[in-house]
Design a protein around this motif. Structure first.
Motif, mmCIF file in Angstrom:
data_model
loop_
_atom_site.group_PDB
_atom_site.id
_atom_site.type_symbol
_atom_site.label_atom_id
_atom_site.label_comp_id
_atom_site.label_asym_id
_atom_site.label_seq_id
_atom_site.Cartn_x
_atom_site.Cartn_y
_atom_site.Cartn_z
ATOM 1 N N GLN A 60 0.848 -1.180 0.000
ATOM 2 C CA GLN A 60 0.000 0.000 0.000
ATOM 3 C C GLN A 60 0.894 1.243 0.000
ATOM 4 O OE1 GLN A 60 -3.395 -0.093 -0.256
ATOM 5 N NE2 GLN A 60 -3.093 -2.310 -0.480
ATOM 6 N N PRO A 61 0.372 2.412 -0.436
ATOM 7 C CA PRO A 61 1.218 3.599 -0.597
ATOM 8 C C PRO A 61 2.016 3.990 0.650
ATOM 9 C CG PRO A 61 -0.867 3.932 -1.693
ATOM 10 C CD PRO A 61 -0.974 2.623 -0.971
ATOM 11 N N HIS A 62 1.430 3.844 1.828
ATOM 12 C CA HIS A 62 2.134 4.281 3.042
ATOM 13 C C HIS A 62 2.593 3.096 3.902
ATOM 14 C CE1 HIS A 62 1.026 8.384 2.098
ATOM 15 N NE2 HIS A 62 -0.240 7.997 1.979
ATOM 16 N N GLU A 63 2.754 1.943 3.285
ATOM 17 C CA GLU A 63 3.118 0.728 4.001
ATOM 18 C C GLU A 63 4.587 0.385 3.750
ATOM 19 O OE1 GLU A 63 1.122 -3.701 4.475
ATOM 20 O OE2 GLU A 63 1.080 -2.705 2.525
ATOM 21 N N THR A 64 5.237 -0.181 4.754
ATOM 22 C CA THR A 64 6.605 -0.658 4.595
ATOM 23 C C THR A 64 6.699 -2.104 5.049
ATOM 24 O OG1 THR A 64 7.307 0.075 6.814
ATOM 25 C CG2 THR A 64 7.578 1.642 4.992
ATOM 26 N N VAL A 65 7.695 -2.804 4.511
ATOM 27 C CA VAL A 65 8.000 -4.171 4.932
ATOM 28 C C VAL A 65 9.505 -4.271 5.137
ATOM 29 C CG1 VAL A 65 6.024 -5.293 3.840
ATOM 30 C CG2 VAL A 65 8.128 -4.926 2.523
ATOM 31 N N ALA A 66 9.933 -5.357 5.756
ATOM 32 C CA ALA A 66 11.351 -5.576 6.011
ATOM 33 C C ALA A 66 11.875 -6.681 5.109
ATOM 34 C CB ALA A 66 11.581 -5.940 7.478
ATOM 35 N N LEU A 67 13.092 -6.490 4.615
ATOM 36 C CA LEU A 67 13.776 -7.474 3.793
ATOM 37 C C LEU A 67 15.082 -7.875 4.450
ATOM 38 C CD1 LEU A 67 13.567 -5.857 0.214
ATOM 39 C CD2 LEU A 67 12.074 -7.614 1.131
ATOM 40 N N LEU A 68 15.519 -9.103 4.227
ATOM 41 C CA LEU A 68 16.860 -9.542 4.597
ATOM 42 C C LEU A 68 17.675 -9.595 3.318
ATOM 43 C CD1 LEU A 68 16.187 -12.457 7.135
ATOM 44 C CD2 LEU A 68 16.378 -9.998 7.560
ATOM 45 N N LEU A 69 18.715 -8.772 3.235
ATOM 46 C CA LEU A 69 19.499 -8.662 2.012
ATOM 47 C C LEU A 69 20.908 -9.207 2.232
ATOM 48 C CD1 LEU A 69 18.486 -5.020 1.004
ATOM 49 C CD2 LEU A 69 17.563 -7.150 0.088
ATOM 50 N N PRO A 70 21.482 -9.861 1.212
ATOM 51 C CA PRO A 70 22.850 -10.356 1.351
ATOM 52 C C PRO A 70 23.888 -9.255 1.245
ATOM 53 C CG PRO A 70 21.998 -10.849 -0.833
ATOM 54 C CD PRO A 70 20.850 -10.285 -0.048
ATOM 55 N N ALA A 71 23.530 -8.126 0.595
ATOM 56 C CA ALA A 71 24.476 -7.036 0.388
ATOM 57 C C ALA A 71 23.681 -5.760 0.099
ATOM 58 C CB ALA A 71 25.411 -7.361 -0.776
ATOM 59 N N PRO A 72 24.311 -4.580 0.236
ATOM 60 C CA PRO A 72 23.602 -3.335 -0.090
ATOM 61 C C PRO A 72 23.125 -3.324 -1.534
ATOM 62 C CG PRO A 72 25.657 -2.889 1.087
ATOM 63 C CD PRO A 72 25.675 -4.340 0.722
ATOM 64 N N VAL A 73 22.022 -2.637 -1.783
ATOM 65 C CA VAL A 73 21.490 -2.532 -3.134
ATOM 66 C C VAL A 73 21.449 -1.072 -3.558
ATOM 67 C CG1 VAL A 73 20.118 -4.620 -2.896
ATOM 68 C CG2 VAL A 73 19.101 -2.417 -2.319
ATOM 69 N N ALA A 229 16.694 -4.350 6.011
ATOM 70 C CA ALA A 229 16.280 -3.141 5.311
ATOM 71 C C ALA A 229 14.774 -2.960 5.389
ATOM 72 C CB ALA A 229 16.717 -3.200 3.853
ATOM 73 N N ARG A 230 14.360 -1.704 5.433
ATOM 74 C CA ARG A 230 12.939 -1.355 5.364
ATOM 75 C C ARG A 230 12.666 -0.772 3.987
ATOM 76 N NH1 ARG A 230 12.504 1.989 9.622
ATOM 77 N NH2 ARG A 230 12.984 3.821 8.365
ATOM 78 N N ILE A 231 11.573 -1.209 3.360
ATOM 79 C CA ILE A 231 11.282 -0.761 2.003
ATOM 80 C C ILE A 231 9.804 -0.408 1.873
ATOM 81 C CG2 ILE A 231 10.806 -3.085 1.093
ATOM 82 C CD1 ILE A 231 12.344 -2.202 -1.457
ATOM 83 N N GLY A 232 9.535 0.636 1.121
ATOM 84 C CA GLY A 232 8.168 1.077 0.883
ATOM 85 C C GLY A 232 8.122 1.958 -0.349
ATOM 86 N N HIS A 233 6.956 2.475 -0.660
ATOM 87 C CA HIS A 233 6.822 3.362 -1.808
ATOM 88 C C HIS A 233 7.654 4.619 -1.582
ATOM 89 C CE1 HIS A 233 2.915 1.713 -3.764
ATOM 90 N NE2 HIS A 233 3.491 0.772 -3.052
#
Length: 244
Positions: A60-73, A229-233
């Motif tokens: 959703q436009p104001h929603e965020t989720v968390a990702l587990l990343l192996p390296a910076p993007v 990492a936290r990611i959203g729109h």
């Protein structure tokens, strides 16, 4: 430290959401996420523009989720990504004292269920062990300790994949810390998971040295480290400025 080959553990969120916990999430072959009231985690099949676009469609436009990343993007079109820190993945590799001889302390430990959901939410709001939603308790088994009816400690199972179960939501009310309750609950959960033929693992922020020390004493070792990492729109104004 990276103890491969354990491909499921290298992608725990994706693996859980495409196998044993598919019913708790949504998405497609490129990106998947847990339902918002279950857990704030998402994962990609691969680090590709198409996968990030698929994730964009799940938010959703104001929603965020968390990702587990192996390296910076690198910056991602239409998405705003913030690195929150390093997250250690720890796996049970040896038995702590008392585990083998059967002297695990299960006094006053009870199984928790949906009828305890409000008390579980109240405890995590006080103790802040990490994200916990109104349906997080549906992810696995939870156990706890009550004192005069009040829930004062708990721990449970979160991500579940073939051969592995994550221990999470380990927390104790401030008034009851320093009495070994967290260690008791983790040890009991570990024993129950291993009796089912599975291996316990967990995640902990790299700066939480007290928790890392406890888990090491309980027989867990750091296997690898992810970037959390936290990611959203992306904010439309910021996106326009960056593209200008």
């Amino acid at each position: 430290m990276n103890r491969s080959p354990q491909p499921g553990l290298d992608h725990p969120i994706w693996t859980a959401l495409t196998t044993r916990q598919a019913h708790l999430g949504q998405g497609n072959s490129l990106a998947r996420r847990y339902h918002a009231d279950v857990a704030p985690f998402a994962a990609l099949s691969a680090e590709t523009p198409a996968a990030y676009e698929a994730l964009h469609q799940l938010l959703q436009p104001h929603e965020t989720v968390a990702l587990l990343l192996p390296a910076p993007v690198s910056p991602i079109d239409a998405l705003q990504l913030t690195h929150l820190g390093d997250l250690h993945q720890m796996v049970a590799t040896r038995y702590e004292a008392g585990h083998v001889d059967g002297s695990l302390d299960d006094r006053d430990v009870i199984a928790l269920s949906h009828v305890d959901a409000n008390d579980m939410l109240e405890l995590v709001q006080k103790a802040k062990p990490g994200p916990f939603g109104t349906r997080t308790h549906e992810m696995g088994k939870y156990i706890g300790i009550r004192e005069q009816g009040r829930l004062i400690a708990m721990a449970g199972e979160r991500m579940c994949l073939d051969g592995y179960v994550e221990i999470s939501a380990v927390c104790v009310d401030d008034e009851w810390r320093g009495r070994g309750l967290a260690g008791r609950l983790v040890s009991l959960l570990r024993s129950q998971i291993e009796q089912r033929g599975q291996t316990p693992f967990l995640h902990v922020i790299s700066g939480n040295q007290s928790a890392i020390g406890l888990y090491e004493r309980l027989g867990f070792e750091i296997r690898r480290t992810f970037l959390l990492a936290r990611i959203g729109h992306a904010d439309p104004a910021s996106a326009a400025a960056s593209n200008g």
